[in-house]
Scaffold this active site. Sequence first.
Site: not given
Length: 821
Positions: A694, A737
């Site tokens: 990611s 996140k």
Amino acid sequence: MPTENLPTPLPANVPVCPVRGSVIYPTMVQHIDASRALSIQAIEAAMSGEKVILIVSQRDKDVDDPQGSDLYDVGTACNVLRVRKNPDGTVQMLVAATSRARVTRYTRGDYLKADIVPLPTETGDPVELQALTRELREKFEVVAAGGKVSAESVQAIQGKDNPGEMADHIAFNLDFKLEDKQAILEATRVTDRIRRVLTLLDTEQEVQAVQARIRAQVKEEIDKNQREYYLREQMKVIQKELQGGEEGEEGDEAEQFRAKIDALGLKPEVKKEIDREVGRLARMHPDAAEASVIRTYLTWITELPWNVRSEDRLDVPEAAKILDEDHYGLEKVKDRVLEFLAVRRLRKERAERGEIEASEVNKGPILVFTGPPGVGKTSIAQSIAKALGRKYVRIALGGARDESDIRGHRRTYIGAMPGRIIQGMRTAATKNPVILLDEVDKLGSSYQGDPSAALLEVLDPAQNQHFTDHYLGVAFDLSEVMFIATANYPEQIPAALMDRMEVIDFSSYIEQEKLEIAKRYLLPRQLVQNGLKENQISFTDAALERLISHYTREAGVRNLEREIGTVARKVARRIATGEVKRVKVTDKELDRYLGQSRYQPESEAREDMVGVSTGMFYTPVGGDILFVETSVMPGKGGLVLTGQLGDVMKESARAALTYAKSNAGRFHLDRDKIDNSEIHIHVPAGAIPKEGPSAGGAIATSLISALSGVPARRDVAMTGEITLTGRYLPIGGLKEKVLGARRAGIRHIIMPKANEADLRDIPLHLRSSMRFHPCETVDEVLDVALVGGLGALERGTDAPAGVTPPAPKRKSTRRAPGASA
């Protein structure tokens, strides 16, 4: 008066070895096992002396430490032939009985000693003796034919020429009462001794005749195929023949078990098997080792809830209230539980109307709660049981490596027990409890079997109604049990087991949720545990917020509760010493109680910088941001990666470099400069390993910013995977996140467009304070992430450093559903 033999010369004072429940006669050679200290010491004294010992029977066999008054006055003097000590501390002695002896006085020290005189044996009238001896042989043959004496013993007794010895051996080998055997030992005249034995043989002969008559009567009344019923009827006839005699203890016990089993309402096939075990117990001597095994087995059977159920409380609003009182947040989990209750209620109503089978009401899915430690997986199961009104049982499976932990041991093993599932059912005492299988992902396997394979039958709704524990040996219905499993790492659960369960994911708590949990649950609990009252200590919200962000780093709240407990203990000490009466803990005073902050949350960069982009990462303890730094230096070409990057992140860096080279003309990048420069990509915090795809977008932004000289925006954080063709692919852990980025002060989030649905998991107050940019290509990412957007690259000019222009109005900056600027 003629005598049979003269008494053997004996010492005047000899050690005494008391025995329980038996009598030994002269001319016999016998083994005697001694386990009591006074007997062992008497044997040792005999061996160190003239090797003569007196064997005397106790009047009461239950007395463990007998005195002289507890023993008979006549015993048997014996020569000790051999003594052997066993590993368990007991002693086995081989003795040869020589003569009868009367005790004139007992004395007690470490062991018993006796002053003795030998008893002479008188034969009596010879004619009378001959007649009695002949009668004794005939009656013994009749009794021996009944099978009460072994063939070897019968042959040995019939070969005796001495009438006195014959009477002694018959008394020893037949099951007479201790008092009768002792009376035979005390009879000095042989004719009297034989008369006593004849009387006992007559009684034994009558008992055998009665038994034969009972068998004949029962055989006529009972069908041959009903074996167990036949045995019970035989016992009744015995009672009738004895005219009110007391039934044996084992009979009472068997009947008690039979009554309990009849009340359980077992299925015919199960009851047939259990009745067979009860019949075995009834036929067995109560002191036999096998009887103890059967007794324990039947106790387990009678204590299991075969047909005992608790009434389900199917009030959905009341259940919602209980769940909200016990836990803050966890909305998805609560919704799933309430759905379960609603379905159960509708099924029950349909079953009452006869539309479906009653067995269908209790069927339901197996839930598995997955998530990091400390987020409430175990405690929510307790609340579910409370809301349902069911019993709650927790079975810890962490570290279980043996299949028998689940299925139990077979009864052939010493110390065998049922498995944990059946043990949990006995603990619950109801057929429909809530059973929590805790840490199911930490099951091990060994040469003794795989416990996860044994769980397959337990957790399969189509099979668990016939679950067979190895110890029970009969099927037990688990279909009404509500099983809930917990796991930290669902990928470690075997696929076959995972296929039988419905996954409910527990995500990390956000800071606001942790604050509310601390105020509602943790702080009151710690006050009670540390002896404080509510008016003696208080925490400001700022103190709790700083405690959460600077002293703990976790997904759950366990460490948070420990830190609150630490502060409470230190405050309790100050109050106990009279230093203060009450304390208000503020954020500035936390250093006094807990020392310096352990964690410093990352914050956004101070200014827009060339070659520095902001990425986001996720761990089981929450999310945070990271910076990706790229430097371009003269060299022979090549890519240097540092910061403990994993293989996937290294591949993302290579993909970003290839993407930059393939679009060098469009982005006005100098291809020759790229080929003749050493490109160094570094992710700070080098002591921490980093892995995952990611960070691809952040690496590409940092690389292209360094090559082009266009600064990256400091208020933008991104997450997403890139491809060589510039596609921006979805990732996981978006909620965590975003929470980490918001904590660091980030306001703009770049994310893959495929992750738009995940925005629903983010609290509304966070979505309203941040702007989300769903992107499908790397171009769209660069358009938002670079100062001046994609236009600055295409024009080949740098935007002024330190200036953050608004995001260009392109497709990539459209507001995500539910988000606001």
